[in-house]
Design a protein around this motif. Structure first.
Motif, mmCIF file in Angstrom:
data_model
loop_
_atom_site.group_PDB
_atom_site.id
_atom_site.type_symbol
_atom_site.label_atom_id
_atom_site.label_comp_id
_atom_site.label_asym_id
_atom_site.label_seq_id
_atom_site.Cartn_x
_atom_site.Cartn_y
_atom_site.Cartn_z
ATOM 1 N N ALA A 76 31.571 8.555 -44.140
ATOM 2 C CA ALA A 76 32.977 8.028 -44.014
ATOM 3 C C ALA A 76 33.688 8.538 -42.828
ATOM 4 N N ASP A 77 33.502 10.071 -42.412
ATOM 5 C CA ASP A 77 34.163 10.553 -41.276
ATOM 6 C C ASP A 77 33.497 9.934 -39.959
ATOM 7 N N ALA A 78 32.296 9.692 -39.988
ATOM 8 C CA ALA A 78 31.641 9.258 -38.796
ATOM 9 C C ALA A 78 32.067 7.864 -38.390
ATOM 10 N N ALA A 79 32.384 7.117 -39.461
ATOM 11 C CA ALA A 79 32.816 5.510 -39.332
ATOM 12 C C ALA A 79 34.195 5.568 -39.015
ATOM 13 N N LYS A 80 34.812 6.736 -39.294
ATOM 14 C CA LYS A 80 36.359 6.664 -38.856
ATOM 15 C C LYS A 80 36.391 7.108 -37.303
ATOM 16 N N ASP A 81 35.226 7.764 -36.836
ATOM 17 C CA ASP A 81 35.446 8.271 -35.291
ATOM 18 C C ASP A 81 35.034 6.971 -34.558
ATOM 19 N N PRO A 101 37.193 0.433 -37.612
ATOM 20 C CA PRO A 101 36.737 1.039 -38.846
ATOM 21 C C PRO A 101 37.050 -0.022 -39.970
ATOM 22 N N GLY A 102 36.377 0.094 -40.959
ATOM 23 C CA GLY A 102 36.465 -0.868 -42.233
ATOM 24 C C GLY A 102 37.113 -0.376 -43.330
ATOM 25 N N GLN A 103 36.699 -0.892 -44.442
ATOM 26 C CA GLN A 103 37.698 -0.584 -45.694
ATOM 27 C C GLN A 103 37.107 0.626 -46.532
ATOM 28 N N GLY A 104 36.058 1.349 -46.103
ATOM 29 C CA GLY A 104 35.499 2.123 -46.868
ATOM 30 C C GLY A 104 34.071 2.051 -47.122
ATOM 31 N N GLU A 156 30.911 -1.378 -43.399
ATOM 32 C CA GLU A 156 31.947 -1.618 -44.193
ATOM 33 C C GLU A 156 32.772 -2.965 -43.938
ATOM 34 N N MET A 157 33.164 -3.454 -45.237
ATOM 35 C CA MET A 157 34.071 -4.602 -45.045
ATOM 36 C C MET A 157 34.946 -4.712 -43.980
ATOM 37 N N GLY A 158 35.363 -5.726 -43.135
ATOM 38 C CA GLY A 158 36.113 -5.684 -41.968
ATOM 39 C C GLY A 158 35.660 -4.817 -40.853
ATOM 40 N N GLU A 159 34.576 -3.871 -40.914
ATOM 41 C CA GLU A 159 34.335 -3.045 -39.760
ATOM 42 C C GLU A 159 33.640 -3.971 -38.559
ATOM 43 N N THR A 160 34.189 -3.601 -37.400
ATOM 44 C CA THR A 160 33.512 -4.169 -36.390
ATOM 45 C C THR A 160 32.618 -2.993 -35.697
ATOM 46 N N ALA A 161 31.383 -3.364 -35.381
ATOM 47 C CA ALA A 161 30.503 -2.475 -34.660
ATOM 48 C C ALA A 161 29.717 -2.905 -33.552
ATOM 49 N N LEU A 162 29.323 -1.971 -32.875
ATOM 50 C CA LEU A 162 28.130 -2.263 -31.795
ATOM 51 C C LEU A 162 27.062 -1.659 -32.086
ATOM 52 N N ILE A 163 26.067 -2.662 -31.956
ATOM 53 C CA ILE A 163 24.876 -2.350 -32.366
ATOM 54 C C ILE A 163 23.718 -2.324 -31.038
ATOM 55 N N VAL A 164 23.145 -1.163 -30.291
ATOM 56 C CA VAL A 164 22.363 -1.223 -29.273
ATOM 57 C C VAL A 164 20.898 -1.202 -29.801
#
Length: 406
Positions: A76-81, A101-104, A156-164
């Motif tokens: 969770a902490d990594a996702a928040k950063d 970040p998403g919803q958990g 997580e739901m609503g999360e936007t991420a960059l995947i390389v």
């Protein structure tokens, strides 16, 4: 489950089970002659001998608990950063960074669910090669690029991420003509929009089941094009499970017939993939399942003949190929394969004959004259001795008769 008829709504080919675009560099799919290829593709191109299959890797990690340590990937902490990169496989070839970040972690999707994402894919030079505002696929079914299948389960739901991602988890050495070159790494911007349980197969209507099975089969054809025969087999197996699932809905005779047709195509393509991996017993079983329903299926007859030939069963393979040739006398591929097997069978019989001669101690053709000569040299004295003995006995008998008369 979003449906995909003639024009699937899942995006471009290769992303989510849609029909792959064939190019001059793509392996050939279904033609009238080349029985190494797959069923039910509209375009015909030359097949290439592809090697170096991309290795299969899976995360295989459950979603971490909220109380997991921050050093654990995906915590969770990594996702928040938003600046934290997650090395998904530990090899540096597939990385994920949270942008929004998403919803958990408890909102992460599960394998087997249908997920919808927003997708934007770019090359290293910034060229956009894919944009899809609502791409829907079944998580864990290999319906999309491996990079997406591995990483979306970490969103997580609503999360936007960059995947390389390295090319091996995208389009590999083949690329995707004309926009994605071979061995091209991709950057994927992904937003998780929705996740829901897949529909109950027992409640699917006939057309829905046909569309779902066809989508899985087409994904198998895509993997076959990429020479990834293991994932092709996986997709065909999923399609067959969809077709074979029990149903609480009545189907029309036309839908039943169409489902059977899709099943035969899946089994034929499954046999082709199994044959590529030298899984001969499995390929033979797949061919036999086709021939149980369609004894005159030329592709199944041809592949069964090839499987038996690979196992050295030329005597069984030849009549099967002859049957296929009678059904399609002008097929050059069957002609060539049959001629090759007839020659191999003749060579095999010659080897077996010589082996039996040696086992039984019989003279070979090369050694016959010398042995015959020896045999003749011994046979003459015995014949002479036998004749002389007979004459002598006859003389004694004659003397006895004469003496008796006197």
């Amino acid at each position: 489950m979003a449906s995909s008829g003639e024009e699937p709504s899942h995006g471009s080919p290769g992303w989510a089970g849609t029909e792959p675009v064939l190019t001059p560099d793509s392996p050939q799919l279904d033609t009238g002659e080349d029985f190494e290829v797959l069923e039910d593709e509209e375009e015909e191109e030359e097949e290439e001998d592809l090697s170096e299959l991309p290795p299969l890797e899976d995360v295989g990690r459950p979603a971490p608990r909220e109380d997991a340590e921050t050093s654990e990937p995906g915590s969770a902490d990594a996702a928040k950063d938003p600046e934290e990169w997650l090395d998904v496989l530990g090899s540096g070839l597939l990385k994920k960074k949270t942008l929004v970040p998403g919803q958990g972690v408890d909102t992460r999707p599960r394998k087997g669910q249908d997920v919808t994402i927003r997708l934007k894919a770019t090359l290293e030079d910034g060229s956009v090669v894919e944009e899809n505002p609502a791409l829907t696929f079944t998580l864990g079914d290999c319906d999309v690029l491996q990079a997406l299948d591995l990483c979306v389960q970490l969103l997580e739901m609503g999360e936007t991420a960059l995947i390389v991602s390295d090319a091996k988890y995208c389009y590999g050495a083949q690329g995707r003509s004309p926009d994605i070159p071979p061995d091209a790494a991709l950057s994927l911007e992904v937003e998780l929009l929705a996740a829901q349980d897949a529909p109950d197969l027992e409640l699917l209507r006939g057309k829905e089941k046909i569309e779902l099975a066809n989508r899985k089969r087409e994904r198998g054809n895509f993997f076959y094009q990429q020479a990834d025969y293991v994932l092709a087999i996986n997709s065909y197996d999923i399609a067959l499970k969809v077709i074979g699932s029990s149903s609480k809905v009545d189907f029309s005779p036309e839908e039943e017939a169409e489902l059977l047709d899709v099943k035969m195509k899946c089994l034929n393509n499954l046999a082709a993939s199994q044959l590529k991996l030298d899984h001969y017993e499995a390929a033979l079983k797949s061919c036999n399942l086709v021939l149980e329903h369609q004894p005159g299926n030329i592709k199944a007859l041809f592949r069964k003949g090839k499987v038996l030939a690979q196992q050295g069963e030329y005597r069984e393979a030849i009549p099967i190929l002859k049957t296929a040739l009678k059904l399609e006398p002008s097929n050059k591929t069957i002609h060539a394969e049959l001629s090759k097997l007839v020659k191999k069978h003749a060579d095999q019989k010659n080897v077996e004959t010589e082996m039996y001669r040696k086992m039984l101690g019989n003279p070979s053709a090369a050694g016959t004259p010398g042995k015959c000569k020896d045999k003749m040299s011994w046979s003459i004295p015995w014949k002479w001795l036998f004749g002389a003995t007979a004459i002598a006995l006859g003389g004694v008998a004659l003397s006895v008769v004469i003496a008796a008369r006197n």
